[in-house]
Design a protein around this motif. Structure first.
Motif, short mmCIF file in Angstrom:
data_model
loop_
_atom_site.label_atom_id
_atom_site.label_comp_id
_atom_site.label_asym_id
_atom_site.label_seq_id
_atom_site.Cartn_x
_atom_site.Cartn_y
_atom_site.Cartn_z
N LEU A 58 0.81 -1.21 0.00
CA LEU A 58 0.00 0.00 0.00
C LEU A 58 0.84 1.26 0.00
O LEU A 58 0.49 2.25 -0.62
N ASP A 60 3.92 1.50 -1.09
CA ASP A 60 4.97 1.50 -2.10
C ASP A 60 4.57 2.23 -3.37
O ASP A 60 5.36 2.36 -4.30
N LEU A 396 16.99 2.46 -3.53
CA LEU A 396 17.13 1.05 -3.82
C LEU A 396 16.14 0.20 -3.03
O LEU A 396 15.62 -0.79 -3.53
N ASP A 397 15.85 0.61 -1.79
CA ASP A 397 14.95 -0.20 -0.96
C ASP A 397 13.56 -0.30 -1.56
O ASP A 397 12.97 -1.36 -1.62
N ARG A 398 13.07 0.83 -2.08
CA ARG A 398 11.73 0.84 -2.65
C ARG A 398 11.70 0.04 -3.96
O ARG A 398 10.77 -0.71 -4.21
N LEU A 400 13.57 -2.45 -4.70
CA LEU A 400 13.65 -3.85 -4.33
C LEU A 400 12.30 -4.35 -3.82
O LEU A 400 11.81 -5.41 -4.22
N ARG A 401 11.68 -3.53 -2.98
CA ARG A 401 10.43 -3.95 -2.37
C ARG A 401 9.33 -4.10 -3.42
O ARG A 401 8.60 -5.09 -3.43
N LEU A 404 9.96 -7.11 -5.61
CA LEU A 404 9.58 -8.36 -4.93
C LEU A 404 8.07 -8.52 -4.87
O LEU A 404 7.54 -9.61 -5.05
N THR A 408 6.06 -11.69 -6.34
CA THR A 408 5.13 -12.58 -5.63
C THR A 408 3.73 -12.49 -6.24
O THR A 408 3.02 -13.49 -6.29
N LEU A 411 3.14 -14.89 -8.93
CA LEU A 411 2.98 -16.28 -8.50
C LEU A 411 1.67 -16.52 -7.76
O LEU A 411 1.10 -17.60 -7.82
N PHE A 412 1.20 -15.52 -7.03
CA PHE A 412 0.06 -15.74 -6.15
C PHE A 412 -1.08 -14.78 -6.49
O PHE A 412 -0.84 -13.71 -7.01
N LEU B 58 1.47 -3.31 5.27
CA LEU B 58 0.35 -2.97 6.14
C LEU B 58 -0.70 -4.07 6.21
O LEU B 58 -1.28 -4.31 7.25
N ASP B 397 1.87 -17.67 0.14
CA ASP B 397 2.10 -16.33 -0.40
C ASP B 397 2.39 -15.32 0.71
O ASP B 397 3.29 -14.51 0.62
N LEU B 400 5.76 -15.93 2.33
CA LEU B 400 6.82 -15.45 1.46
C LEU B 400 6.91 -13.92 1.52
O LEU B 400 7.99 -13.34 1.64
N LEU B 404 10.01 -11.79 2.97
CA LEU B 404 10.74 -10.83 2.13
C LEU B 404 10.75 -9.44 2.75
O LEU B 404 11.76 -8.74 2.73
N THR B 408 14.08 -7.33 3.62
CA THR B 408 14.43 -5.99 3.15
C THR B 408 14.55 -5.02 4.34
O THR B 408 15.38 -4.13 4.32
N PHE B 412 17.38 -2.25 5.00
CA PHE B 412 17.06 -0.84 4.78
C PHE B 412 16.30 -0.26 5.97
O PHE B 412 15.63 -0.97 6.68
N ASP B 415 10.30 3.20 6.70
CA ASP B 415 9.75 4.08 5.70
C ASP B 415 9.23 5.37 6.35
O ASP B 415 9.10 5.45 7.55
#
Lengths: 528, 528
Positions: A58, A60, A396-398, A400-401, A404, A408, A411-412, B58, B397, B400, B404, B408, B412, B415
């Motif tokens: 939410l 991100d 970079l953190d955002r 990456l997040r 990811l 996911t 996949l889901f 969240l 899911d 996972l 993750l 992260t 990092f 936020d």
């Protein structure tokens, strides 16, 4: 030279990148850069529709302004007024009841645009805008509320109403919202015992014959066919003209059609925010500030600039600069250079950005794109869309997040968590079209109504008893005595009411004895 | 045999796992299982504090009920009443103003507990509870609002007030909240230009001399020292007795202390939810339903069971079963077996779960744990804590995604995104202690006040003008004329007021002409 005070109003792409580029143009001792925004983050508009399905975290879809422009002083406040003559801006009170005055030497207007719903009856009351993270969350909650209610609703007609979702506006934003909502609803239906996919209806209303008018017609047609194949109903050449809590009224030529639907999202863009519209300078008919090729506001050259959606900016070919992130970012760069030129003397830069391309997501791993003149559609365009937006995210953190999350989500399936955080007691405005029931005899009484405009009739056991209009209130009896509604109240003209929820009503009664006495008086007179 | 109707009230760990185990006990044609809950998800209480820092997504602190017990029919509604004699439950109206009646053959009460703040003055108005996802989001937003305001606040005393956060209750929940909040605030300070770490104060108020009383004293002392080292102020042997918008009043023995703070979180547990407290059956002093060793409600054996925080359950050693997820899950399993025994005949099972261990997070990659009699603290305990909760999450899911997120978050920092989704206009109750200003002369007028209890004095230019008490209202002049407050209003007794925000006030004025006339009348009389 003492530090110049540069003030940026607005924290969208334009404002935030202007501040960021200003931090590069000036040494820390040369300038004091401030930015005013309602929130402490800025929104990645194109990713907002993903909040509906939760395929992205939410928070991100937004990025903290303090991270993107660390040297800028951030004021999280509402703007109250702008005074060009005195060179100052007034901010509304925060926690403490004191206004804040910010003087400036140079001012950058980047306050954005608004979804103006006030022209059409019922839209301000019942249409959901789709601009902020709050809007996206509210829509997500609405979708869940409708699904949960529909699952236990015995009346098939009302169930369908709950499961019909209308989006007004077939631009990028509207198309992305309807695509995401449609996928999500159809994907989630299997978790609900009595919702079948055919109960769900997603409707896109667009004023032209082809959606995505900014795109090449071939790509737009591709998008249109894809949406239709996935079950989205397209109402083309039509406009939303009115809305109530229970239906959306659209008009195509001279034909009016009523769509039974509980949810209407309006993505039709409108002009600049009201404060900008009221400024004393030259504006276009959308209320946007007219600027020259250096993005300077006429009459305030070298002092005030305007960028982003609140400005009417011409590109080198004479066309309007579109309201996209890529343009806003380049406008931010141009404005930073020109503020530096004004402060130090030097050559001004004209805004000469031709645009890199156009991208629109269609949900479900497909998209349409035009990049450097090449047209792409389907999964490849979707991958491109993701890659570009991922690249634009600060930090970079955002990156990456979000990466990811997307991984996911591939996949889901989507998540099923509704997120109700708002209190339910409140005072709201509602709109009813002629013939619509405001409440029915036998209903549970959960609010008091005051008529602002229009006219209603009161019907008891099928017999009209009286009519009420402006200034009259009704519905207080059921609230005072805690009994079911003893009559049906139906709109006979287009009617706007103020609805006071039971909880707030009780608080008001407890605190205003005169008011309580008045109401009881009236209730007993009416009962006779 | 026709299908039996089994109704579970409440969607916490107890209710959801009862439904899940019931799905195993009965074939689909044998039983119709229904569950009533306010939300469509259930909350992982122990992970909720992580919402504050955003180190977990969240919505990942909660799980969709439909996923965990797919065969159960879910009603997302408020409970209105329970009728043991008629064997039915009434649900409050949803979107449509109609109540819903659910008859049952077997009933499982799992409605949970509540944070009762009504006993102490000002707590209901100003303390934030910490139970639901909505509570966690509200606290997160409060933290951001205070940081943003503090960063631009010129008065050092008020700035400190904004940056002081008090948590009442040193159990698992309180300790986890203060630890998470303290880490997050200190970690984020560097992004704010004028907030230094020493401006931040996190205070934990606990009634005993040692926090975490459920834990081994050595571990509790370890936790206490760790928190103190990280800058948390511990007020032990003390209780919160009152709160206002600006301060928290605590009492230690006979000494009263006022802590200047804008934020108070109360995690002190209380009894069962009001509806359960009002049921006609035997209850303990916390209002929890007393059950026998088969979890049956006295007088309704073989018909009604109670589990989780709304039930007073004795363990085999005579001690109260603690209100933890591990116990609630096992109670759900016992109840499912006993409902099956009642429906089909058969042996009843007694609840005989000794508990597996105790775990408490201390933030910043440390925790304390007691598992199978072994005491662990520090990073290892934290890893254990994470692993156990990750294992409990339903669905690969979610496992996972949370895994993750945690990964992260290790790399990092937290936020910075505040998430305001609530409307700002509203009608609220507020509490003031003697000597406190409700507003000051010269302030911007942003609300109207009505005195519910207590007394205030009106002071103009330093001179007391009049006093007002119950039923009087004040503050309307600034709202009507849009001018600054022309006097200071100060509480002289403990005072409760109803505050009507400017926006709602305007709506009320526009709609109730009599009310508007009354107010104008009074304003002009007062002005004379």
């Amino acid at each position: 030279m003492s530090a110049v005070r540069i003030l940026v109003l607005g924290g969208g792409f334009g404002g935030v990148y202007a501040a960021r580029f200003l931090e590069n143009e000036f040494q820390p001792h040369e300038a004091e850069i401030s930015l005013v925004n309602r929130e402490n983050y800025f929104v990645f508009q194109p990713l907002l529709p993903e909040v509906i399905s939760g395929s992205i975290g939410l928070t991100d879809t937004v990025a903290p302004i303090r991270r993107v422009c660390p040297r800028t002083r951030l004021y999280v406040r509402e703007l109250e007024s702008i005074d060009f003559a005195a060179r100052k801006v007034v901010l509304a009170p925060g926690v403490r009841p004191r206004r804040l005055e910010l003087p400036y030497d140079y001012l950058v207007l980047a306050a954005g645009s608004t979804t103006n719903l006030s022209g059409m009856s019922g839209l301000a009351e019942h249409a959901l805008p789709f601009r902020t993270l709050g809007d996206a969350l509210r829509l997500r909650n609405r979708v869940f509320q409708c699904m949960e209610e529909a699952d236990t609703e015995p009346d098939p007609e009302f169930k369908r109403r709950l499961l019909t979702f209308v989006v007004g506006g077939g631009g990028f934003s509207g198309v992305e919202v309807i695509a995401e909502m449609n996928d999500f609803l159809r994907g989630s239906a299997r978790h609900y015992h009595s919702i079948r996919p055919e109960d769900i209806q997603c409707v896109l209303v667009h004023s032209r014959d082809l959606i995505l008018q900014e795109m090449d017609p071939a790509l737009a047609r591709y998008a249109q066919n894809l949406l239709a194949r996935r079950g989205v109903v397209l109402k083309l050449g039509a406009r939303v003209v009115a809305a109530t809590a229970d239906s959306v009224i659209i008009k195509r030529g001279d034909t009016t059609e009523t769509i039974p639907a509980r949810t209407l999202v309006s993505t039709v863009p409108s002009g600049a925010v009201p404060l900008v519209q009221s400024l004393d300078c030259k504006k276009d008919k959308g209320g946007r500030v007219v600027v020259n090729s250096f993005l300077e506001v006429e009459g305030h050259e070298g002092r005030v600039w305007a960028i982003g959606d609140c400005a009417a900016i011409k590109m080198s070919d004479g066309a309007d600069a579109p309201p996209t992130a890529q343009h806003a970012i380049r406008e931010g760069r141009t404005v930073a250079r020109n503020v530096a030129a004004a402060a130090r003397g030097g050559e001004k830069s004209a805004f000469l950005f031709p645009g890199l391309g156009k991208l629109g997501s269609l949900g479900h791993h497909s998209a349409v794109a035009e990049v450097f003149g090449v047209k792409i559609s389907g999964f490849l365009a979707w991958l491109l869309w993701r890659t570009i937006y991922l690249g634009k995210m600060p930090g970079l953190d955002r990156k990456l997040r979000v990466g990811l999350d997307w991984f996911t989500a591939l996949l889901f399936p989507g998540d099923l968590v509704g997120l109700r955080v708002q209190a339910t007691d409140n005072i709201t405005n509602e709109h009813f079209e002629p013939g619509e029931d405001i409440f029915r005899q036998g209903d549970v009484g959960d609010r008091l109504y005051v008529i602002r405009t229009g006219e209603v009739e009161v019907v008891r056991d099928g017999v009209p008893v009286t009519t009420l209009d402006h200034g009259n209130y009704f519905g207080e009896m059921a609230l005072l005595a805690n009994v079911p509604r003893n009559a049906t109240v139906r709109a006979v003209k287009p009617t706007d009411v103020l609805a006071v929820a039971k909880g707030d009503f009780a608080k008001l009664l407890a605190s205003f004895p005169e008011f309580a006495a008045d109401l009881k008086d009236m209730a007993s007179r009416r009962a006779r």
